[in-house]
Each structure stands twice: as structure tokens, then as C-alpha cells.
Design a protein around this motif. Structure first.
Motif, PDB file in Angstrom:
ATOM      1  N   ASP A   5       0.850  -1.187   0.000  1.00  0.00           N
ATOM      2  CA  ASP A   5       0.000   0.000   0.000  1.00  0.00           C
ATOM      3  C   ASP A   5       0.889   1.243   0.000  1.00  0.00           C
ATOM      4  OD1 ASP A   5      -1.788   2.023   0.368  1.00  0.00           O
ATOM      5  OD2 ASP A   5      -2.673   1.239   2.215  1.00  0.00           O
ATOM      6  N   THR A   7       0.240   4.237   0.393  1.00  0.00           N
ATOM      7  CA  THR A   7      -0.175   5.295   1.315  1.00  0.00           C
ATOM      8  C   THR A   7       0.349   5.072   2.725  1.00  0.00           C
ATOM      9  OG1 THR A   7      -2.258   4.203   1.920  1.00  0.00           O
ATOM     10  CG2 THR A   7      -2.282   5.622  -0.029  1.00  0.00           C
ATOM     11  N   THR A   8       0.990   3.924   2.967  1.00  0.00           N
ATOM     12  CA  THR A   8       1.577   3.656   4.280  1.00  0.00           C
ATOM     13  C   THR A   8       3.095   3.737   4.169  1.00  0.00           C
ATOM     14  OG1 THR A   8       1.758   1.258   3.946  1.00  0.00           O
ATOM     15  CG2 THR A   8      -0.335   2.108   4.798  1.00  0.00           C
ATOM     16  N   GLN A 217      -3.921  12.524   0.192  1.00  0.00           N
ATOM     17  CA  GLN A 217      -2.747  11.684   0.384  1.00  0.00           C
ATOM     18  C   GLN A 217      -2.434  10.900  -0.889  1.00  0.00           C
ATOM     19  OE1 GLN A 217      -4.329   9.350   3.644  1.00  0.00           O
ATOM     20  NE2 GLN A 217      -2.994  10.379   5.101  1.00  0.00           N
ATOM     21  N   THR A 221      -6.558   9.446  -1.201  1.00  0.00           N
ATOM     22  CA  THR A 221      -7.398   9.394  -0.010  1.00  0.00           C
ATOM     23  C   THR A 221      -7.235  10.678   0.790  1.00  0.00           C
ATOM     24  OG1 THR A 221      -5.655   8.316   1.284  1.00  0.00           O
ATOM     25  CG2 THR A 221      -7.227   6.883   0.137  1.00  0.00           C
ATOM     26  N   PRO A 223      -7.348  12.159   4.676  1.00  0.00           N
ATOM     27  CA  PRO A 223      -7.428  11.801   6.094  1.00  0.00           C
ATOM     28  C   PRO A 223      -8.664  12.444   6.719  1.00  0.00           C
ATOM     29  CG  PRO A 223      -5.676  13.408   5.719  1.00  0.00           C
ATOM     30  CD  PRO A 223      -6.151  12.975   4.378  1.00  0.00           C
ATOM     31  N   HIS A 225     -11.351  12.513  10.192  1.00  0.00           N
ATOM     32  CA  HIS A 225     -11.592  12.178  11.598  1.00  0.00           C
ATOM     33  C   HIS A 225     -12.897  12.852  12.004  1.00  0.00           C
ATOM     34  CE1 HIS A 225     -10.230  10.977  15.648  1.00  0.00           C
ATOM     35  NE2 HIS A 225     -10.786  12.102  16.063  1.00  0.00           N
ATOM     36  N   ALA A 236      -9.952   7.705   9.687  1.00  0.00           N
ATOM     37  CA  ALA A 236      -9.195   6.996   8.654  1.00  0.00           C
ATOM     38  C   ALA A 236      -8.089   7.916   8.151  1.00  0.00           C
ATOM     39  CB  ALA A 236     -10.104   6.575   7.502  1.00  0.00           C
ATOM     40  N   GLY A 237      -6.859   7.488   8.332  1.00  0.00           N
ATOM     41  CA  GLY A 237      -5.727   8.271   7.853  1.00  0.00           C
ATOM     42  C   GLY A 237      -5.263   9.351   8.803  1.00  0.00           C
TER      43      GLY A 237
END
Length: 265
Positions: A5, A7-8, A217, A221, A223, A225, A236-237
Motif C-alpha cells: 500500500d 499510502t503507508t 494523500q 485518499t 485523512p 476524523h 481513517a488516515g
């Protein structure tokens, strides 16, 4: 097959290693031992194998736990609210009313009111023996990273965030008969908050299709909250870079107390 992934930070590191090894193979038509060791040595240095990832516990919601115990079973169920849990317990009580019928102070038929039926059936806690119950509310926890991910994406800092926040727009519908819904726009993100008569609820809807690239991101995606009061209902994120103070919550509570007065109520 595992797909990294991007994004990580872990996935990004694996992809970069693959690219480096592919470039080495293309350049030398092999994987020379010395070059391979050098690449792997630098790559492994990116990781910390000695300490766990620091995480912070957030409240993601709350539930009510009902535990009911008798000679035959020890049953635990989870409920979204106290009334629902009490109603389920009262249903059990009414179906078992024969167990207490005829005792002093117990009517022939169980009361219609849930709390009264439960109290009569179980009696004082100090006098319970074969049957008992426990009903209590508790938080649902969620652990999030407390350090930002080590990839190229950087969320806007406090200064930039403040500038973007101050430029937020409110889009009001064109009267009660007009089309559209009340909406806040910030950094291209659209947040609709409105009364939904069909759902019989205050409804909040977040749309990210038009989000500004500042908050997007890698992997397209955003982020996100979401909190209701002090409970996190979606995250998420999001990563916690520093403890969030209570000042903003106090300000929001103060604002909510002032709003009826400002509306002239």
C-alpha cells in the motif's frame, strides 16, 4: 499475493526497494552481491525493530453491556443504549415471571414498565442469590498512530490550516422550497448537515470528490476524523502529532450554550 500500500510508510518503503533492485538488475543484468547488500543495508536502516509503534487511545463510541447470570447461563450482550438493554432484560424477566410469582410483594402479572419489572424480579442486590444482572455503559476504544507517517505527504501545518479554516464557505439553500442543502465547504471538502425528515434524524454527509490537493494523500485518499461530542465515530488516515487540548472543546460547549440566546430563544 501481497500488494504493498503506497499510502503507508511500510508499503512505500517496499515499493522503493523494488524500484532500486529493478534498476540495479536493469543496469548490471544481475544483482551484484556488494551492491545488493549496500541497498538492503540502507533500506533496513529505515526501520525500527526495537520499539513498538506509539499509539494513542481515542474514544470511538460507547455501548451498554448487559450481563445476565443464573444457574443455567452467563449471558453477555452489547446494546447501543441503556433503554434497549433494559428492554431486553425486561423481556427475559417477563418470560420468567413464574420464578417469582407468589412471593411477597410480587404481583401476579409483570408490570408494563421495564425498570419496575426488573426491580421487582431481581429485588435488592444484597438479597440476590441464583439470579443477578449487571448493566453498565463503557467506551469503545480506537488506537491511532501518534507520529506522522514517513511519506512525502504532509498535511497543512497550523498556520496554513488556520488560513484555510478562515476561508471556509457556507452554502445555504435558496429558501425552504429551493433545491440544495446547507453545506460547509473547506479545502474543497463538502460537509452537509441537515434535518432529514425521511430518516427522522439530523444527518451529516461528507463528500470528498472535490477535495483540494493539499489534503489528498498518495492513493487519492483524504485523512478524515469525525467526532460526535467527545466520541470518535470515524477515523481513517488521521495521525496524532501532539495531544489535542481541551480549549477547543470548551469553546464549542460555550458556543452551544450561547446559541439559543443569540437566536432570541
Amino acid at each position: 499475493m501481497i500488494t504493498p500500500d503506497p499510502t503507508t510508510p511500510e508499503g512505500e518503503a517496499i515499493i522503493k526497494l523494488h524500484e532500486q533492485m529493478a534498476e540495479l538488475r536493469e543496469r548490471t543484468d544481475e544483482w551484484p552481491g556488494a551492491d545488493t547488500v549496500d541497498i538492503l543495508d540502507k533500506w533496513l536502516a529505515l526501520f525500527d525493530f526495537t520499539s513498538p509503534v506509539k499509539r494513542t487511545r481515542l474514544v470511538a463510541g460507547s455501548v451498554w453491556v448487559l450481563r445476565r447470570e443464573d444457574r443455567h447461563e452467563d449471558d453477555v450482550t452489547i446494546w447501543s443504549d441503556e433503554d434497549s438493554a433494559l428492554a431486553a432484560l425486561a423481556e427475559h424477566v417477563r418470560s420468567s415471571w413464574d420464578n417469582v410469582q407468589g412471593n411477597d410483594g410480587i404481583p401476579d402479572l409483570p408490570p408494563l414498565e421495564d425498570r419496575l419489572a426488573v426491580d421487582l424480579y431481581y429485588g435488592p442486590r444484597s438479597e440476590r442469590s441464583d439470579e443477578d444482572y449487571w448493566l453498565y455503559g463503557t467506551d469503545v476504544g480506537r488506537c491511532v498512530r501518534t507520529a506522522p507517517a514517513s511519506h512525502d505527504f504532509r498535511f497543512p501545518d497550523e498556520k496554513v490550516s488556520a488560513q484555510i479554516n478562515s476561508a471556509a464557505l457556507f452554502h445555504a439553500p435558496a429558501g425552504p422550497d429551493g433545491e440544495g442543502l446547507p453545506c460547509i465547504e473547506i479545502a474543497g471538502v463538502l460537509v452537509f448537515a441537515y434535518l432529514d425528515a425521511g430518516m427522522q434524524a439530523v444527518r451529516v454527509s461528507v463528500h470528498l470528490d472535490t477535495a483540494d490537493e493539499l489534503v489528498i494523500q498518495p492513493g487519492q485518499t483524504v485523512p478524515l476524523h469525525v467526532q460526535v461530542e467527545d466520541s470518535t465515530v470515524f477515523s481513517a488516515g488521521a495521525v496524532l502529532t501532539r495531544p489535542t487540548g481541551g480549549g477547543r472543546r470548551q469553546w464549542l460547549r460555550g458556543l452551544s450554550h450561547r446559541m439559543p440566546w443569540r437566536r432570541g430563544d
